[in-house]
Design a protein around this motif. Structure first.
Motif, PDB file in Angstrom:
ATOM      1  N   ILE B  83       0.809  -1.227   0.000  1.00 25.15           N
ATOM      2  CA  ILE B  83       0.000   0.000   0.000  1.00 25.15           C
ATOM      3  C   ILE B  83       0.841   1.275   0.000  1.00 25.15           C
ATOM      4  CG2 ILE B  83      -1.711   1.282   1.365  1.00 25.15           C
ATOM      5  CD1 ILE B  83      -3.165  -1.411   1.784  1.00 25.15           C
ATOM      6  N   PRO B  84       1.931   1.379   0.798  1.00 25.82           N
ATOM      7  CA  PRO B  84       2.729   2.616   0.707  1.00 25.82           C
ATOM      8  C   PRO B  84       3.266   2.870  -0.706  1.00 25.82           C
ATOM      9  CG  PRO B  84       3.285   1.433   2.715  1.00 25.82           C
ATOM     10  CD  PRO B  84       2.409   0.518   1.901  1.00 25.82           C
ATOM     11  N   LEU B  85       3.584   1.804  -1.438  1.00 29.04           N
ATOM     12  CA  LEU B  85       4.055   1.977  -2.817  1.00 29.04           C
ATOM     13  C   LEU B  85       2.959   2.569  -3.688  1.00 29.04           C
ATOM     14  CD1 LEU B  85       6.128  -1.274  -3.451  1.00 29.04           C
ATOM     15  CD2 LEU B  85       6.889   0.962  -2.634  1.00 29.04           C
ATOM     16  N   PHE B  86       1.728   2.070  -3.527  1.00 29.68           N
ATOM     17  CA  PHE B  86       0.617   2.628  -4.298  1.00 29.68           C
ATOM     18  C   PHE B  86       0.411   4.098  -3.949  1.00 29.68           C
ATOM     19  CE2 PHE B  86      -3.875   3.864  -4.352  1.00 29.68           C
ATOM     20  CZ  PHE B  86      -4.102   3.814  -5.714  1.00 29.68           C
ATOM     21  N   LEU B  87       0.466   4.414  -2.642  1.00 28.81           N
ATOM     22  CA  LEU B  87       0.180   5.785  -2.210  1.00 28.81           C
ATOM     23  C   LEU B  87       1.153   6.778  -2.850  1.00 28.81           C
ATOM     24  CD1 LEU B  87      -0.569   5.157   1.593  1.00 28.81           C
ATOM     25  CD2 LEU B  87      -2.224   5.535  -0.248  1.00 28.81           C
ATOM     26  N   VAL B  88       2.434   6.420  -2.925  1.00 28.17           N
ATOM     27  CA  VAL B  88       3.419   7.358  -3.487  1.00 28.17           C
ATOM     28  C   VAL B  88       3.463   7.266  -5.009  1.00 28.17           C
ATOM     29  CG1 VAL B  88       5.829   8.056  -3.488  1.00 28.17           C
ATOM     30  CG2 VAL B  88       4.750   7.341  -1.353  1.00 28.17           C
ATOM     31  N   ALA B  89       3.424   6.045  -5.554  1.00 26.47           N
ATOM     32  CA  ALA B  89       3.440   5.904  -7.013  1.00 26.47           C
ATOM     33  C   ALA B  89       2.234   6.626  -7.617  1.00 26.47           C
ATOM     34  CB  ALA B  89       3.429   4.422  -7.410  1.00 26.47           C
ATOM     35  N   GLY B  90       1.072   6.467  -6.998  1.00 19.23           N
ATOM     36  CA  GLY B  90      -0.136   7.118  -7.500  1.00 19.23           C
ATOM     37  C   GLY B  90      -0.014   8.634  -7.487  1.00 19.23           C
ATOM     38  N   LEU B  91       0.573   9.160  -6.401  1.00 23.98           N
ATOM     39  CA  LEU B  91       0.731  10.612  -6.276  1.00 23.98           C
ATOM     40  C   LEU B  91       1.626  11.164  -7.388  1.00 23.98           C
ATOM     41  CD1 LEU B  91       0.112  12.971  -4.120  1.00 23.98           C
ATOM     42  CD2 LEU B  91       2.491  12.639  -3.459  1.00 23.98           C
ATOM     43  N   ILE B  92       2.779  10.510  -7.610  1.00 24.42           N
ATOM     44  CA  ILE B  92       3.696  11.007  -8.653  1.00 24.42           C
ATOM     45  C   ILE B  92       3.076  10.784 -10.031  1.00 24.42           C
ATOM     46  CG2 ILE B  92       6.055  10.938  -9.555  1.00 24.42           C
ATOM     47  CD1 ILE B  92       6.934   9.639  -6.936  1.00 24.42           C
ATOM     48  N   TYR B  93       2.327   9.677 -10.172  1.00 29.08           N
ATOM     49  CA  TYR B  93       1.678   9.377 -11.451  1.00 29.08           C
ATOM     50  C   TYR B  93       0.707  10.490 -11.857  1.00 29.08           C
ATOM     51  CZ  TYR B  93      -1.196   6.832 -14.857  1.00 29.08           C
ATOM     52  OH  TYR B  93      -1.877   6.454 -15.985  1.00 29.08           O
ATOM     53  N   VAL B  94       0.057  11.114 -10.868  1.00 28.29           N
ATOM     54  CA  VAL B  94      -0.845  12.234 -11.163  1.00 28.29           C
ATOM     55  C   VAL B  94      -0.087  13.333 -11.912  1.00 28.29           C
ATOM     56  CG1 VAL B  94      -2.246  14.072 -10.109  1.00 28.29           C
ATOM     57  CG2 VAL B  94      -2.371  11.747  -9.196  1.00 28.29           C
ATOM     58  N   CYS B  95       1.219  13.481 -11.611  1.00 26.63           N
ATOM     59  CA  CYS B  95       2.040  14.523 -12.252  1.00 26.63           C
ATOM     60  C   CYS B  95       2.370  14.220 -13.710  1.00 26.63           C
ATOM     61  CB  CYS B  95       3.333  14.735 -11.470  1.00 26.63           C
ATOM     62  SG  CYS B  95       3.029  15.316  -9.799  1.00 26.63           S
ATOM     63  N   THR B  96       2.073  13.004 -14.163  1.00 24.23           N
ATOM     64  CA  THR B  96       2.299  12.684 -15.580  1.00 24.23           C
ATOM     65  C   THR B  96       1.107  13.121 -16.431  1.00 24.23           C
ATOM     66  OG1 THR B  96       1.310  10.467 -15.517  1.00 24.23           O
ATOM     67  CG2 THR B  96       3.631  10.632 -14.904  1.00 24.23           C
ATOM     68  N   VAL B  97       0.097  13.750 -15.807  1.00 25.72           N
ATOM     69  CA  VAL B  97      -1.112  14.223 -16.479  1.00 25.72           C
ATOM     70  C   VAL B  97      -1.745  13.109 -17.319  1.00 25.72           C
ATOM     71  CG1 VAL B  97      -2.112  16.244 -17.609  1.00 25.72           C
ATOM     72  CG2 VAL B  97       0.207  16.383 -16.727  1.00 25.72           C
ATOM     73  N   PRO B  98      -2.092  11.986 -16.670  1.00 25.92           N
ATOM     74  CA  PRO B  98      -2.744  10.901 -17.421  1.00 25.92           C
ATOM     75  C   PRO B  98      -4.183  11.281 -17.770  1.00 25.92           C
ATOM     76  CG  PRO B  98      -2.753  10.401 -15.076  1.00 25.92           C
ATOM     77  CD  PRO B  98      -1.987  11.693 -15.233  1.00 25.92           C
ATOM     78  N   GLY B  99      -4.739  10.621 -18.763  1.00 30.68           N
ATOM     79  CA  GLY B  99      -6.154  10.806 -19.059  1.00 30.68           C
ATOM     80  C   GLY B  99      -6.993  10.355 -17.872  1.00 30.68           C
ATOM     81  N   LEU B 100      -8.154  11.019 -17.677  1.00 25.86           N
ATOM     82  CA  LEU B 100      -8.978  10.723 -16.506  1.00 25.86           C
ATOM     83  C   LEU B 100      -9.470   9.279 -16.518  1.00 25.86           C
ATOM     84  CD1 LEU B 100     -10.426  11.565 -13.940  1.00 25.86           C
ATOM     85  CD2 LEU B 100     -12.291  12.467 -15.343  1.00 25.86           C
ATOM     86  N   LEU B 101      -9.880   8.779 -17.684  1.00 26.10           N
ATOM     87  CA  LEU B 101     -10.436   7.428 -17.757  1.00 26.10           C
ATOM     88  C   LEU B 101      -9.380   6.388 -17.369  1.00 26.10           C
ATOM     89  CD1 LEU B 101     -12.954   5.791 -18.516  1.00 26.10           C
ATOM     90  CD2 LEU B 101     -11.998   5.561 -20.817  1.00 26.10           C
ATOM     91  N   LEU B 102      -8.167   6.535 -17.921  1.00 30.46           N
ATOM     92  CA  LEU B 102      -7.087   5.593 -17.609  1.00 30.46           C
ATOM     93  C   LEU B 102      -6.743   5.663 -16.120  1.00 30.46           C
ATOM     94  CD1 LEU B 102      -4.831   3.610 -18.309  1.00 30.46           C
ATOM     95  CD2 LEU B 102      -3.418   5.565 -19.001  1.00 30.46           C
ATOM     96  N   ALA B 103      -6.524   6.873 -15.607  1.00 25.55           N
ATOM     97  CA  ALA B 103      -6.110   7.034 -14.212  1.00 25.55           C
ATOM     98  C   ALA B 103      -7.174   6.488 -13.258  1.00 25.55           C
ATOM     99  CB  ALA B 103      -5.827   8.505 -13.915  1.00 25.55           C
ATOM    100  N   ALA B 104      -8.433   6.840 -13.514  1.00 24.17           N
ATOM    101  CA  ALA B 104      -9.510   6.376 -12.635  1.00 24.17           C
ATOM    102  C   ALA B 104      -9.618   4.856 -12.683  1.00 24.17           C
ATOM    103  CB  ALA B 104     -10.835   7.028 -13.045  1.00 24.17           C
TER     104      ALA B 104
END
Lengths: 155, 155, 155
Positions: B83-104
């Motif tokens: 879970i800590p990996l998801f919490l940080v990976a997800g946060l930095i991933y937001v900075c890659t400006v992914p499409g909303l459908l893919l990210a969600a």
């Protein structure tokens, strides 16, 4: 508005609390090292019971569990179960734009609850004190998670 | 552009997923507490087997490992590994400006995979189901890490 | 000023270092899986020693601890004690607006120290090398925590 910057006083409080918790958890590793040196045992890697500069007179029983060392390992495990959650929950909670008084109270109470937990386990004080200090930290994490969900849903 | 704000819908999805994972992992500690109370044993601290308000009739065998309690501890350990990996990976991933459908999709599939993993281990369902649910979460974390590296390198 | 964006080169270095550490820690789980398959044992869940597609010929001794598997589990535990701290300390450290050369050196030295630690434990090399690689990573985390506190206090 950019909230994750030191211009935001809530984020400054978060950063100080996070730094203290990071130093606390990192230091638990050193406490385990200190205890292994003190009892000259409680090792877990077979190579640690081989002759070398750090272990001039090895003995096979150095690989047996030692309660004094194990206590520090359990404290470390408890940190891994709790502190990373605070570090991330606190960061996202800053984005809910909480009032400074509330946020500073939550962050500092969390830090105090974990330092109390550390002291209680270190001293092997009664179970009830350990449960209480852990519960306070746990409730703060639940509160921040609920505030995040609430803030996103009303957006 | 500021991406780590609730004005960004990708970050709102991340925040909800993160809050659910934080509550899940925090609650695993309470499940261990519940199980220790239920079997009145499976303790690990010698002081927990001393007489006190929470333990009016102590027995030495309260300190022996109990599989019902150990299962919850292993679930907690698995959470600390993931879970800590998801919490940080997800946060930095937001900075890659992914499409909303893919990210969600990634965030919600991760949450569902972990809830499935929780249910499978809780019920002691066959190993293959546990491996599958863990693998799905693992692949999502690898994917987000790769997207971060890719996005930085092409910058 | 928004620092947590890929427009900031310090944050780009952080993101790459974080992604490598996330992949490293996630992969430790796969190494444990690989080792359990290789020795066909070292399992911890009773249901894993039941007959099924992944275990056509179960034996009761598959549930006994196996040092080859346990080594990977201890490596994973060491990751959970260290890597989440780097991931969050590094992120907040970016907000102290460090010089690019210093920040890039800290992030890359941390990654190299952890990869060295991984190699040393994997090969069961002498204790002194493990202690050295762990200490380097530990000092970097203390340094970043101190820089955060210093930067907030002088604000």
């Amino acid at each position: 508005m950019n909230l994750l910057t030191f211009e935001n006083s809530v984020f400054r409080w978060y950063a100080i609390a996070a730094a203290i918790m990071i130093v606390k958890m990192m230091s638990q590793g050193w406490i385990t090292v200190f205890r292994m040196i003190k009892v000259n045992g409680g090792f877990r890697y077979p190579e640690d019971a081989r002759k070398g500069p750090a272990n001039p007179r090895p003995r096979p029983d150095q690989l047996l569990p030692d309660e004094y060392v194990q206590r520090s390992r359990r404290m470390h495990e408890n940190d891994t179960e709790n502190i990373p959650l605070f570090l991330v929950a606190g960061l996202i909670y800053v984005c809910t734009v909480p009032g400074l008084l509330l946020a500073a109270s939550l962050f500092s109470t969390y830090v105090l609850s974990r330092l109390a937990h550390f002291f209680v386990v270190l001293m092997a004080l009664p179970h009830e004190l350990r449960a209480t200090s852990w519960t306070i930290g746990s409730v703060i994490i639940y509160f921040m998670a609920a505030a995040i969900v609430w803030d996103v849903l009303k957006y």
